[in-house]
Design an enzyme around this catalytic site. Structure first.
Site, mmCIF file in Angstrom:
data_model
loop_
_atom_site.group_PDB
_atom_site.id
_atom_site.type_symbol
_atom_site.label_atom_id
_atom_site.label_comp_id
_atom_site.label_asym_id
_atom_site.label_seq_id
_atom_site.Cartn_x
_atom_site.Cartn_y
_atom_site.Cartn_z
ATOM 1 N N GLN A 57 0.843 -1.222 0.000
ATOM 2 C CA GLN A 57 0.000 0.000 0.000
ATOM 3 C C GLN A 57 0.870 1.261 0.000
ATOM 4 O O GLN A 57 0.566 2.229 -0.693
ATOM 5 C CB GLN A 57 -0.913 0.048 1.231
ATOM 6 N N ASP A 96 -10.096 -2.489 -0.608
ATOM 7 C CA ASP A 96 -9.834 -2.685 0.827
ATOM 8 C C ASP A 96 -9.616 -1.358 1.557
ATOM 9 O O ASP A 96 -9.745 -1.296 2.775
ATOM 10 C CB ASP A 96 -8.641 -3.638 1.026
ATOM 11 N N ASP A 150 -17.388 -0.362 -12.621
ATOM 12 C CA ASP A 150 -16.306 -0.798 -13.504
ATOM 13 C C ASP A 150 -15.312 0.350 -13.710
ATOM 14 O O ASP A 150 -15.689 1.423 -14.191
ATOM 15 C CB ASP A 150 -16.960 -1.224 -14.826
ATOM 16 N N ASP A 184 -4.773 -0.249 -8.334
ATOM 17 C CA ASP A 184 -4.490 -1.350 -7.401
ATOM 18 C C ASP A 184 -5.345 -2.534 -7.816
ATOM 19 O O ASP A 184 -6.444 -2.742 -7.304
ATOM 20 C CB ASP A 184 -4.825 -0.895 -5.969
#
Ligand code: 4ZY
Length: 320
Positions: A96, A120, A171, A190
């Site tokens: 990260q 996340d 999307d 990511d």
């Protein structure tokens, strides 16, 4: 979204490692040794990194993928998507921090940042360390990843608590195509591996959309796989990026022990405009102790991340 939360509550079970024998056939949870999770994928044939499981905390199936959370013996809680480890509490800081600060420390005063994937919330948490940033848009395809992270990984999902964040579930390719041109200072991609929902994020039209959404001299950093396992994928990404990004194009890498082969790479590119030298960080991160100290990133590791082993250097330079 509320539907997903209900689904999580409904399928959540407290399982112990003794249950794992019967779980070996479950999609997204492959164990070759009872009580262990083994990461098996055609993306890394003939090898499988394993973690000892103490308890399965969550198993679900979203519209896009299988989602599993388990408590490991030595890496804390682990998030697995379609059988592939996405983060562990112990080593998530490396990925990260590097995917975020490599681009954001390479340009002065980033203000508007787009995150594609990263459901996340860990990349958001890191972007927020930059006080120059005024707006953070995130487009994650899978609402279940967001909800599961908020429930099981609060120190990662804390990234959602910042008022600068605008979450879009959808999307990423469509989001970028609808974004105003030249609107972002930085785009961070990511993604998971290029099989499953992230496939398009490795293709040339996607990089073209990213370039269009960036301001002149804006930067992109995308997850770009392992030099030990995926040199062919990396070579394709480099070839596409050299055609599309008329500023700088660089490959960097770092160590993440629970990712396949223990390393992961990043493609860093800038659009034509004010020059960007990715190897020399110029934008400091604020020493805001309320966010806790950085665990992994520093200016030395930033520059070192661009030093490549000879075989990778040769393959990437051949794409010039
Ligand atoms: N989202 C980061 C990530 C990418 C690839 C793999 C694991 C995690 N295999």
């Amino acid at each position: 979204m509320a539907e997903n939360v209900g689904e999580i509550a409904a399928i959540e079970k407290q399982k112990t490692s003794e249950d794992l024998g019967e779980e070996t056939a479950a999609p997204g949870m492959s164990a070759i040794i009872p009580g262990w999770f083994s990461e098996i994928s055609p993306m890394w044939p003939g090898e499988a990194h394993s973690l000892k499981v103490e308890q399965i905390l969550f198993q679900g199936k979203s519209d896009y993928q299988n989602v599993v959370v388990f408590q490991s013996a030595t890496y804390g809680k682990v998030l697995v998507l379609d059988g592939v480890i996405q983060l562990t509490e112990r080593d998530e800081c490396a990925y990260q921090e590097m995917i975020t600060h490599l681009p954001l420390c390479s340009i002065p005063n980033p203000k508007k940042v787009l995150v594609i994937g990263g459901g996340d919330g860990g990349v958001l948490r890191e972007v927020e360390r930059h006080s120059s940033v005024e707006q953070i848009d995130i487009c994650e395809i899978d609402g279940m990843v967001v909800e599961v992270s908020k429930k099981f990984f609060p120190e990662v999902a804390v990234g959602y608590d910042d008022p600068r964040v605008n979450l879009h579930i959808g999307d990423g390719v469509a989001f970028l195509n609808n974004a105003a041109g030249a609107s972002y200072d930085a785009v961070i991609v990511d993604s998971s591996d290029p099989i499953g929902p992230a496939k398009e994020l490795f293709e040339k039209p996607f990089f073209e959309s990213v370039a269009r959404a960036l301001r002149p001299g804006g930067v992109v950093c995308t997850q770009a796989e392992s030099i030990w396992l995926h040199m062919h994928i990396i070579e394709d990404i480099v070839a596409n990026c050299r055609q599309i990004f008329k500023g700088s194009v660089n490959y960097a890498w770092t160590t993440v022990p629970t990712y396949p082969s223990g390393v992961i790479g990043f493609m860093l590119c800038s659009t034509e405009g004010p020059a960007v030298d990715f190897k020399l960080p110029l934008n400091p991160i604020d020493e805001d102790q309320s966010k806790g100290p950085l665990k992994f990133y520093n200016a030395e590791i930033h520059s070192a991340a661009f030093c490549l082993p000879s075989f990778a250097k040769r393959a990437i330079e051949a794409k010039n």
